[in-house]
Scaffold this motif. Structure first.
Motif, mmCIF file in Angstrom:
data_model
loop_
_atom_site.group_PDB
_atom_site.id
_atom_site.type_symbol
_atom_site.label_atom_id
_atom_site.label_comp_id
_atom_site.label_asym_id
_atom_site.label_seq_id
_atom_site.Cartn_x
_atom_site.Cartn_y
_atom_site.Cartn_z
ATOM 1 N N ALA A 231 -3.379 -16.895 -55.768
ATOM 2 C CA ALA A 231 -4.399 -17.743 -56.397
ATOM 3 C C ALA A 231 -5.296 -18.364 -55.342
ATOM 4 O O ALA A 231 -6.530 -18.414 -55.488
ATOM 5 C CB ALA A 231 -3.724 -18.825 -57.243
ATOM 6 N N ALA A 232 -4.689 -18.836 -54.258
ATOM 7 C CA ALA A 232 -5.469 -19.472 -53.194
ATOM 8 C C ALA A 232 -6.420 -18.482 -52.537
ATOM 9 O O ALA A 232 -7.562 -18.823 -52.216
ATOM 10 C CB ALA A 232 -4.522 -20.076 -52.153
ATOM 11 N N LYS A 233 -5.969 -17.270 -52.345
ATOM 12 C CA LYS A 233 -6.830 -16.255 -51.727
ATOM 13 C C LYS A 233 -8.066 -15.995 -52.581
ATOM 14 O O LYS A 233 -9.181 -15.863 -52.060
ATOM 15 C CB LYS A 233 -6.045 -14.963 -51.515
ATOM 16 C CG LYS A 233 -6.817 -13.875 -50.778
ATOM 17 C CD LYS A 233 -5.947 -12.663 -50.523
ATOM 18 C CE LYS A 233 -6.717 -11.525 -49.858
ATOM 19 N NZ LYS A 233 -7.137 -11.861 -48.491
ATOM 20 N N LEU A 234 -7.882 -15.922 -53.879
ATOM 21 C CA LEU A 234 -9.037 -15.727 -54.768
ATOM 22 C C LEU A 234 -10.016 -16.890 -54.657
ATOM 23 O O LEU A 234 -11.233 -16.691 -54.564
ATOM 24 C CB LEU A 234 -8.560 -15.592 -56.215
ATOM 25 C CG LEU A 234 -7.983 -14.246 -56.627
ATOM 26 C CD1 LEU A 234 -7.390 -14.329 -58.025
ATOM 27 C CD2 LEU A 234 -9.050 -13.153 -56.570
ATOM 28 N N LEU A 235 -9.508 -18.100 -54.669
ATOM 29 C CA LEU A 235 -10.394 -19.271 -54.621
ATOM 30 C C LEU A 235 -11.103 -19.376 -53.279
ATOM 31 O O LEU A 235 -12.259 -19.806 -53.212
ATOM 32 C CB LEU A 235 -9.592 -20.538 -54.905
ATOM 33 C CG LEU A 235 -9.046 -20.661 -56.333
ATOM 34 C CD1 LEU A 235 -8.144 -21.881 -56.455
ATOM 35 C CD2 LEU A 235 -10.172 -20.724 -57.356
ATOM 36 N N ALA B 105 -5.937 -26.903 -50.913
ATOM 37 C CA ALA B 105 -6.908 -26.609 -49.851
ATOM 38 C C ALA B 105 -7.888 -25.522 -50.280
ATOM 39 O O ALA B 105 -9.092 -25.624 -50.030
ATOM 40 C CB ALA B 105 -6.178 -26.187 -48.577
ATOM 41 N N ALA B 106 -7.382 -24.485 -50.925
ATOM 42 C CA ALA B 106 -8.257 -23.403 -51.380
ATOM 43 C C ALA B 106 -9.238 -23.902 -52.431
ATOM 44 O O ALA B 106 -10.407 -23.492 -52.459
ATOM 45 C CB ALA B 106 -7.420 -22.259 -51.935
ATOM 46 N N SER B 107 -8.793 -24.792 -53.287
ATOM 47 C CA SER B 107 -9.680 -25.351 -54.315
ATOM 48 C C SER B 107 -10.770 -26.197 -53.684
ATOM 49 O O SER B 107 -11.931 -26.186 -54.121
ATOM 50 C CB SER B 107 -8.867 -26.183 -55.314
ATOM 51 O OG SER B 107 -7.877 -25.389 -55.942
ATOM 52 N N ALA B 108 -10.407 -26.931 -52.637
ATOM 53 C CA ALA B 108 -11.415 -27.713 -51.913
ATOM 54 C C ALA B 108 -12.451 -26.794 -51.283
ATOM 55 O O ALA B 108 -13.658 -27.069 -51.330
ATOM 56 C CB ALA B 108 -10.738 -28.568 -50.846
ATOM 57 N N LYS C 93 -2.454 -36.417 -48.137
ATOM 58 C CA LYS C 93 -1.617 -36.626 -46.958
ATOM 59 C C LYS C 93 -1.550 -35.396 -46.064
ATOM 60 O O LYS C 93 -1.290 -35.524 -44.858
ATOM 61 C CB LYS C 93 -0.192 -37.019 -47.391
ATOM 62 C CG LYS C 93 -0.133 -38.270 -48.256
ATOM 63 C CD LYS C 93 -0.759 -39.474 -47.553
ATOM 64 C CE LYS C 93 -0.696 -40.720 -48.451
ATOM 65 N NZ LYS C 93 -1.403 -41.864 -47.827
ATOM 66 N N ASP C 94 -1.773 -34.233 -46.630
ATOM 67 C CA ASP C 94 -1.658 -32.990 -45.862
ATOM 68 C C ASP C 94 -2.918 -32.788 -45.006
ATOM 69 O O ASP C 94 -4.026 -32.713 -45.534
ATOM 70 C CB ASP C 94 -1.474 -31.804 -46.816
ATOM 71 C CG ASP C 94 -1.119 -30.528 -46.090
ATOM 72 O OD1 ASP C 94 -1.966 -30.029 -45.317
ATOM 73 O OD2 ASP C 94 -0.001 -30.018 -46.296
ATOM 74 N N LYS D 274 -8.724 -31.228 -44.040
ATOM 75 C CA LYS D 274 -9.717 -30.425 -43.310
ATOM 76 C C LYS D 274 -10.547 -29.581 -44.270
ATOM 77 O O LYS D 274 -11.763 -29.449 -44.107
ATOM 78 C CB LYS D 274 -9.018 -29.533 -42.291
ATOM 79 C CG LYS D 274 -8.490 -30.266 -41.077
ATOM 80 C CD LYS D 274 -7.854 -29.298 -40.095
ATOM 81 C CE LYS D 274 -7.321 -30.031 -38.872
ATOM 82 N NZ LYS D 274 -6.701 -29.089 -37.895
ATOM 83 N N ALA D 275 -9.894 -29.010 -45.280
ATOM 84 C CA ALA D 275 -10.619 -28.205 -46.270
ATOM 85 C C ALA D 275 -11.601 -29.076 -47.048
ATOM 86 O O ALA D 275 -12.712 -28.645 -47.384
ATOM 87 C CB ALA D 275 -9.636 -27.527 -47.213
#
Length: 330
Positions: free
Chosen positions: A204-208, A237-240, A266-267, A272-273
């Motif tokens: 999912a993250a890769k797609l976003l 992070a991917a969504s950001a 917190k992460d 950073k994203a």
């Protein structure tokens, strides 16, 4: 057609292939006379099967390209039958790509139904993945819609096989980049819906992260924003990152969501994203927003400083801004 299909280009190709097989040290007196051959689809398939197993990379590439070119004008009956019956995943993928080429060239997407059926229903996960990959680099999302969405990427991403899920993501990422160059709303929104349907956070993250969001609508932006609250930091992070690429009409709301994420997260990777998303949305106009975040997470203040320096250069192309920021942080 049955086995009477012939093409002069295929005969020439067979002659060239035969010539390649002659020993390099053989003298003229030892040369085997080149024979004219009759090419049927079954011969083409046999050559493909053998070449994929033992041929050089260049020859395999040639065979894959040739069957796709031949499929443009080939009556589809034998090709469909081969797709339905093939058990070797590598050959099935090649046949699927040829069938997809025929569908695109003739604008008859109904021929893809056997391939779509195997992508979803074949008992062998390697065959399911091969059938999915056969659609790569084509307008597959549109083709699925024209076939009534009986098979969709949103369903295929739930496949229990990681290989199938990887094939789905690879298809969408490549279709976005090579077919539409990031400019198709339907493709981008399908990618988001597929990501949300996935139970695999990495896929999912890769797609976003990798599918362009520059054309998505407000409802899709809302869906992406909702993923900022995911329990999985990679997905947050991917969504950001995805929010950083939404249309200008959505930038104010997206920026506000990213600022809130940065303040509460917190992460460090997610923070950073969020900074990158803010910078991308506003470019030089993002400077005040970035400055307002100094001190929230002191360890990341150098990251903010790097973005500020890069944005102050006045670069208007995002890839150049990103490259400059990465250079500063080295």
């Amino acid at each position: 057609m049955a086995h009477g299909y012939r093409t002069s280009t295929w005969r020439v190709a067979l002659l060239a292939a035969a010539a390649w097989l002659l020993p390099a040290t053989a003298g003229a007196q030892d040369a085997v006379p080149i024979q004219r051959v009759t090419c049927s689809f079954s011969n083409m398939l046999d050559e493909l099967r053998a070449g994929l197993k033992t041929g050089s990379p260049a020859y395999r590439k040639y065979l894959l390209q040739h069957i796709k070119e031949a499929a443009r004008s080939m009556p589809p009956g034998e090709l469909i039958a081969a797709v339905e019956q093939e058990r070797d995943p590598a050959v099935l993928e090649a046949l699927g790509a040829a069938l997809a080429t025929h569908a695109g060239f003739t604008d008859d997407t109904t021929v893809l139904q056997p391939l779509l059926k195997r992508a979803e229903q074949d008992a062998d996960p390697a065959a399911r993945a091969a059938a999915v990959r056969g659609l790569r680099g084509t307008g597959s999302v549109e083709a699925m819609a024209k076939n009534g969405n009986a098979v969709t990427y949103e369903r295929l991403i739930r496949d229990p096989s990681p290989e199938v899920r990887e094939a789905v993501v690879g298809n969408l990422v490549q279709e976005d980049a090579t077919v539409y160059a990031g400019h198709d709303r339907t493709l981008s929104e399908t990618a988001v819906n597929t990501a949300l349907a996935s139970t695999d956070p990495e896929m999912a993250a890769k797609l976003l992260r990798e599918v362009s969001m520059e054309q998505v609508g407000s409802e899709t932006v809302r869906k992406i924003t909702g993923q900022l609250k995911s329990e999985n930091p990679t997905l947050r992070a991917a969504s950001a990152s995805a929010l950083g690429g939404v249309p200008g009409s959505e930038s104010a709301g997206a920026t506000s969501s990213l600022v809130e994420l940065y303040r509460n997260e917190k992460d460090p990777a997610v923070r950073k994203a969020a900074l990158q998303g803010i910078a991308r949305l506003g470019l030089s106009s993002a400077l005040p927003t970035l400055s307002s975040l100094r001190g929230v997470a002191p360890a990341l203040d150098p990251e903010i400083a790097a973005w500020e320096t890069a944005l102050e250069r006045g670069l208007q192309e995002w890839t150049l801004v990103l490259r400059e920021k990465e250079r500063i942080r080295k």
